[in-house]
Design a protein around this motif. Structure first.
Motif, PDB file in Angstrom:
ATOM      1  N   TRP A  41       0.998  -1.082   0.138  1.00 25.93           N
ATOM      2  CA  TRP A  41      -0.408  -0.171   0.222  1.00 25.93           C
ATOM      3  C   TRP A  41       0.862   1.436   0.658  1.00 25.93           C
ATOM      4  N   PHE A  42       2.070   0.860   1.000  1.00 22.04           N
ATOM      5  CA  PHE A  42       2.832   2.802   0.935  1.00 22.04           C
ATOM      6  C   PHE A  42       3.426   2.605  -0.294  1.00 22.04           C
ATOM      7  N   CYS A  43       3.647   1.617  -1.745  1.00 19.12           N
ATOM      8  CA  CYS A  43       3.972   1.910  -2.389  1.00 19.12           C
ATOM      9  C   CYS A  43       3.356   2.355  -3.528  1.00 19.12           C
ATOM     10  N   MET A  44       1.431   1.910  -3.607  1.00 25.70           N
ATOM     11  CA  MET A  44       0.693   2.125  -4.483  1.00 25.70           C
ATOM     12  C   MET A  44       0.015   3.742  -4.222  1.00 25.70           C
ATOM     13  N   ILE A  45       0.796   4.018  -3.079  1.00 31.23           N
ATOM     14  CA  ILE A  45       0.556   5.506  -2.700  1.00 31.23           C
ATOM     15  C   ILE A  45       1.855   6.210  -3.527  1.00 31.23           C
ATOM     16  N   ILE A  46       2.411   6.402  -3.187  1.00 30.23           N
ATOM     17  CA  ILE A  46       4.192   6.523  -4.112  1.00 30.23           C
ATOM     18  C   ILE A  46       3.987   7.084  -5.674  1.00 30.23           C
ATOM     19  N   LEU A  47       3.850   5.344  -6.025  1.00 38.32           N
ATOM     20  CA  LEU A  47       2.845   5.760  -7.364  1.00 38.32           C
ATOM     21  C   LEU A  47       2.379   6.201  -8.039  1.00 38.32           C
ATOM     22  N   PHE A  48       1.203   6.088  -7.826  1.00 36.83           N
ATOM     23  CA  PHE A  48       0.276   7.409  -7.145  1.00 36.83           C
ATOM     24  C   PHE A  48       0.315   8.118  -7.617  1.00 36.83           C
ATOM     25  N   GLY A  49       1.137   9.374  -6.316  1.00 34.02           N
ATOM     26  CA  GLY A  49       1.633  10.228  -5.736  1.00 34.02           C
ATOM     27  C   GLY A  49       2.442  10.979  -6.852  1.00 34.02           C
ATOM     28  N   VAL A  50       3.191  10.081  -7.541  1.00 35.66           N
ATOM     29  CA  VAL A  50       4.668   9.767  -8.459  1.00 35.66           C
ATOM     30  C   VAL A  50       3.848  10.540 -10.145  1.00 35.66           C
ATOM     31  N   SER A  51       2.428   9.665 -10.043  1.00 32.05           N
ATOM     32  CA  SER A  51       1.680   9.550 -11.155  1.00 32.05           C
ATOM     33  C   SER A  51       1.325  10.808 -11.308  1.00 32.05           C
ATOM     34  N   ALA A  52       0.622  11.158  -9.961  1.00 33.99           N
ATOM     35  CA  ALA A  52      -0.480  12.845 -10.063  1.00 33.99           C
ATOM     36  C   ALA A  52       0.677  13.848 -10.838  1.00 33.99           C
ATOM     37  N   TRP A  53       2.620  13.708  -9.667  1.00 31.91           N
ATOM     38  CA  TRP A  53       2.943  14.385 -10.113  1.00 31.91           C
ATOM     39  C   TRP A  53       3.352  14.982 -11.938  1.00 31.91           C
ATOM     40  N   TYR A  54       3.479  13.728 -12.247  1.00 35.32           N
ATOM     41  CA  TYR A  54       3.996  14.074 -13.690  1.00 35.32           C
ATOM     42  C   TYR A  54       2.600  14.646 -14.957  1.00 35.32           C
ATOM     43  N   SER A  55       1.218  14.680 -14.291  1.00 36.42           N
ATOM     44  CA  SER A  55       0.065  14.888 -14.933  1.00 36.42           C
ATOM     45  C   SER A  55       0.512  16.503 -14.677  1.00 36.42           C
ATOM     46  N   LEU A  56       0.321  17.157 -13.162  1.00 30.17           N
ATOM     47  CA  LEU A  56       0.608  18.178 -12.924  1.00 30.17           C
ATOM     48  C   LEU A  56       1.958  18.546 -14.485  1.00 30.17           C
ATOM     49  N   GLN A  57       3.162  17.944 -14.490  1.00 35.72           N
ATOM     50  CA  GLN A  57       4.219  18.928 -16.055  1.00 35.72           C
ATOM     51  C   GLN A  57       3.509  18.476 -16.999  1.00 35.72           C
ATOM     52  N   TYR A  58       2.226  17.772 -17.088  1.00 33.70           N
ATOM     53  CA  TYR A  58       2.231  17.285 -18.442  1.00 33.70           C
ATOM     54  C   TYR A  58       0.758  18.405 -18.571  1.00 33.70           C
ATOM     55  N   TYR A  59       0.437  19.146 -17.007  1.00 31.31           N
ATOM     56  CA  TYR A  59      -0.278  20.134 -17.443  1.00 31.31           C
ATOM     57  C   TYR A  59       0.239  21.375 -18.010  1.00 31.31           C
ATOM     58  N   ARG A  60       1.342  21.668 -16.992  1.00 35.07           N
ATOM     59  CA  ARG A  60       2.376  22.631 -16.803  1.00 35.07           C
ATOM     60  C   ARG A  60       2.658  22.800 -18.970  1.00 35.07           C
TER      61      ARG A  60
END
Lengths: 357, 216
Positions: free
Chosen positions: A186-205
């Protein structure tokens, strides 16, 4: 982190990938092989009447009662430091012994029934405890003179078993090893989703399709880790809560969080245009990740739950996670997170290659 | 502000021009409550709250689904040149909010007639309903604006919106239990705080993301 390895040699991996492998090998070996401390599985009879002599048969777990029979001691603890000591303990074999107690007919406190905790101390093998081992119903005739049979004893002069062993916890027993696999997933899942959201933010920019590929790769692998976390959790629940799925709030919330990301993948597959797809993914991904925080971390804490760390239950700590376990648990968390990042990178690269074909 | 209200008025005019739209919602509410009621036969207070919100969720999904479906592509392009995306979003949200409040009141009335009214603290229930209408109108408008861009928007709206609604729904159910007195909980302010913070999260995120998602 995203450094490309230019050679084909498998030995030219980045150091953190080696670290992930070594840590996980250590976790799997230590997690499976290290034995548990001795414990008590069963006590018969488990109920008795006060004011009588009773002989209880004890079945131990990972115990070696025959090794040093003279050092066997036993107590029944009422509460706090109020105890009675066993008159005589007879070990039959390594797993079975009989202990005889005289239960006084009067108790320092007045209750309907008295749950007594069995404590065994055994020289080099250490202490084992079974909470609420025997229930005593009050005697019909109470002799106040027997009050002096109760001792004041904190039972601190017991032995600790030397060596590396995991604690034996009732109900959990061997499943305590699942801590090294279920929780890091679960820790890993949260981290991966977090990284994914961060890349989404990069895509948004800056609308670079590469960020979209990265964020989707992390979501895919995060989903797999989430599923593994759920499966390990369900197996654990079957052994401790007696059902794979007991509609516990933590189970529901984690299932919902997986549903949210599964919906995202379904949504992606039904959009034709690549840019459109990437934009919608980025938007929904950030939206979902922010809503995941109350879902996973706030609501379960406000409700009664069987799961540790939620309403009515303490989080990891105390005897559930002693220092021996920490030596495996923290590496397991790091190892699984590194593994998740590694797999996500591989998924991202294969997706990129497929896209370029 | 005037421009937004203009848009809302246009929406309402289009909706009212087609008689079946509003009456369709009323019929949906009626028939689903009828089905639920004929299964349960009677509704104790606890089940009343659950039934209420289940029907409300599905009605609101159905009602909001056609938010962006009504107009043609060309119309949107026209809107895009005329209005800021946020103006359009605000108009849609306000319109959907009114629609949800309408559903809320109709459903309350219908269940009141069918199964009586177990709500003891009317003020709390109204607050809960109002807040859930606000939260759901933002959330559903955003999700439909995503789903409209896909091939099968009806099912995708449900698939994407339902899991995201659940944090809201859980708090709403607890507040409903409080307002009908079926829970020993005597301090609903925590729930209300959590609900309003989730709703403000939803509002902030959707205001931030809608202009971005709308551009296409």
């Amino acid at each position: 982190m995203m450094q490309e390895s230019t050679t084909n040699s498998p030995f030219r991996l980045a150091a953190w990938k080696w670290a992930a492998m070594i840590i996980l090998i250590f976790v799997f070996i230590a997690g499976w092989i290290v034995p548990l401390k001795p414990g008590i599985i069963k006590v018969t009879p488990d109920r008795a009447v006060a004011g009588e002599m009773m002989v209880v048969d004890v079945i131990g777990y990972n115990s070696f009662y025959l090794t040093d029979t003279t050092k066997l001691r036993g107590w029944l603890r009422l509460s706090g430091d109020t105890v009675i000591q066993a008159h005589h303990i007879q070990a039959w074999d390594d797993r079975n012994l009989s202990a005889s107690f005289y239960i006084p007919s009067v108790f320092p406190v007045r209750q309907e029934a008295y749950p007594l905790t069995l404590v065994l101390d055994h020289g080099a093998e250490g202490t084992s405890i079974l909470p609420n081992a025997i229930f005593i119903t009050p005697a019909s005739v109470q002799d106040t003179a027997e009050m002096k049979l109760w001792f004041r004893d904190k039972i601190e002069h017991v032995h600790e078993k030397a060596g590396v062993q995991y604690p034996f916890r009732n109900i959990l027993a061997e499943t305590i090893r699942n801590t090294y696999f279920h929780v890091p997933m679960w820790f890993c899942m949260i981290i991966l989703f977090g990284v994914s959201a961060w890349y989404s933010l990069q895509y948004y920019r800056n609308a670079d399709i590469d960020f979209d590929r990265k964020s989707v790769a992390f979501i895919k692998v995060g989903l797999v880790f989430g599923l593994l976390g759920m499966v390990t959790g369900m197996l654990w629940a079957k052994n401790t809560w007696n059902a794979y799925w007991s509609w516990d709030v933590k189970q529901n919330m984690s299932a919902i969080s997986l549903l949210i990301y599964a919906a995202l993948m379904v949504m992606r597959s039904s959009v034709e245009d690549d840019m459109q797809k990437a934009r919608l993914t980025a938007g929904y991904n950030m939206f979902a990740f922010v809503l995941l925080i109350p879902l996973l971390f706030i609501i379960p804490r406000m409700t009664d739950s069987l799961h540790p760390g939620n309403g009515g239950n303490p989080a990891l700590g105390g005897e559930d996670l002693d220092n021996t376990m920490r030596m495996v648990f923290y590496p397991a968390v790091v190892g699984f997170i590194l593994l998740g990042l590694w797999i996500s990178q591989l998924v991202y690269r294969t997706d990129k290659l497929k896209g370029n074909l | 502000m005037n421009r937004i209200l203009n848009l809302v008025a246009t929406e309402a005019r289009i909706e009212l021009r087609e008689r079946y739209a509003l009456s369709g919602i009323v019929l949906y509410v009626l028939s689903s409550s009828f089905i639920v009621f004929s299964i349960w036969k009677q509704l104790p207070p606890k089940e009343w709250g659950l039934t209420f919100w289940v029907i409300f969720l599905f009605c609101s999904l159905m009602a909001v689904l056609k938010t962006f479906g009504r107009e043609s592509e060309g119309r949107y392009f026209y809107y895009y040149t005329l209005y800021h995306p946020l103006e359009l979003f605000a108009a849609k949200v306000i319109y959907n909010f009114l629609l949800l409040v309408f559903i809320f009141l109709v459903l309350w009335f219908v269940l009141f007639v069918m199964a009586g009214n177990p709500i003891l603290r009317i003020g709390w229930f109204l607050t809960t309903g109002l807040m859930s209408c606000i939260g759901l109108s933002f959330l559903l408008t955003l999700i439909t604006s995503i789903a409209i861009k896909t091939q099968q928007n009806a099912s995708l709206t449900a698939v994407m919106a339902l899991p995201l609604m659940i944090p809201l729904l859980i708090n709403i159910l607890r507040l409903t239990a409080y307002s009908s007195g079926t829970t020993p909980d005597e301090n609903p302010w925590n729930e209300l705080m959590l609900l309003s913070s989730i709703i403000s999260l939803v509002i902030g995120l959707s205001l931030w993301l809608f202009p971005y998602l709308w551009r296409s």
